[in-house]
Scaffold this active site. Structure first.
Site, short mmCIF file in Angstrom:
data_model
loop_
_atom_site.label_atom_id
_atom_site.label_comp_id
_atom_site.label_asym_id
_atom_site.label_seq_id
_atom_site.Cartn_x
_atom_site.Cartn_y
_atom_site.Cartn_z
CE LYS A 126 -4.66 12.51 2.37
NZ LYS A 126 -5.98 12.01 2.77
CG ASP A 148 -1.64 -0.92 1.25
OD1 ASP A 148 -2.38 -1.78 0.13
OD2 ASP A 148 -2.19 -1.77 2.83
CD GLU A 163 -3.83 -12.22 -6.29
OE1 GLU A 163 -2.98 -11.93 -5.69
OE2 GLU A 163 -4.52 -14.05 -6.23
#
Ligand code: SAM
Length: 213
Positions: free
Chosen positions: A122, A118, A192
């Site tokens: 920020k 991920d 994936e």
């Protein structure tokens, strides 16, 4: 990773302690006892649904693999793949990669894979990135002296950040790919996310790194 509510997922994980150990901290320093053969241990942090690690385990029976994923409703997909494949060299660890040293002894792991982590773009979320300093410290603790981190992503910002973060820490780069799918790299197994984003035309970045101890 988009979350689908799977209220049954925890029960399914609990029903398969042969692949998903409960109270997994007890296997710290003893992971080899969970596999058919004692052989080098490679882990993936943030496996998602597990296609990469399951295919790696099929392709490399000479390596033991552990898939690590924090989300119950996602890691259950890794279990489903493993229930079909029944690979003797794959275990599944339902845990937060932030606490790796609770689960692994120093030098217990030979390689760490991080795939399409991920990005947390920020700045205030920097500490959540799997290639930020606190995570790197854990990787350094659990890896063998010549152990490696293999990282790939389609996110240019995260890739640049990782180069920066690794260099700040003193990690050495072994090799870098700026366009993996148009390179001579052989044996790539797609995750994936990799399949999804490369099919949209996104470039895939990859690096291999090691600690220069
Ligand atoms: N590696 C897969 C792929 O390439 O298809 C999944 C990529 S997905 C963007 C990132 C995954 O990392 C998610 O499934 C998420 O739950 C998992 N993850 C994020 N932070 C984690 C952590 N601290 N420990 C374990 N898994 C984590």
């Amino acid at each position: 990773m988009r979350l689908r509510n799977k209220p049954w997922a925890q029960d399914k994980l609990d029903a398969h302690p042969e692949y998903v150990p409960q109270e997994a901290e007890q296997f710290r320093g003893k992971w080899q006892t969970r596999f058919e053969k004692a052989q080098p241990l490679h882990i993936e942090v943030g496996s998602g649904k597990g296609r990469f690690i399951v295919e790696m385990a099929k392709a490399h029976p000479e390596i033991n693999y552990i898939s690590i994923e924090i989300q119950t409703s996602v890691i259950v997909s890794v279990l489903e793949l493993q229930l079909e494949a029944q690979l003797p060299n794959l275990q599944i660890l339902h845990a937060d990669g932030r606490n790796l040293n609770q689960y692994f002894e120093p030098g217990e792991v030979s390689r760490i894979y991080l795939n399409f982590s991920d990005p947390w773009p920020k700045k205030r979320h920097e500490k959540r990135r799997l290639t930020s300093a606190d995570f790197i410290k854990q990787y350094e603790e659990i890896l063998v002296a010549d152990g490696e981190i293999h990282f790939k992503t389609d996110n240019q910002g995260l890739f640049e950040y990782t180069l920066y973060s690794f260099s700040q820490y003193g990690i050495k780069l072994k090799q870098v790919w700026l366009d993996l799918h148009h390179s001579d790299f052989e044996g790539n197994i797609m995750t994936e996310y990799e399949e999804k984003f490369s099919s949209k035309g996104n470039r895939i970045y990859r690096l291999e790194a090691y600690f220069d101890n």
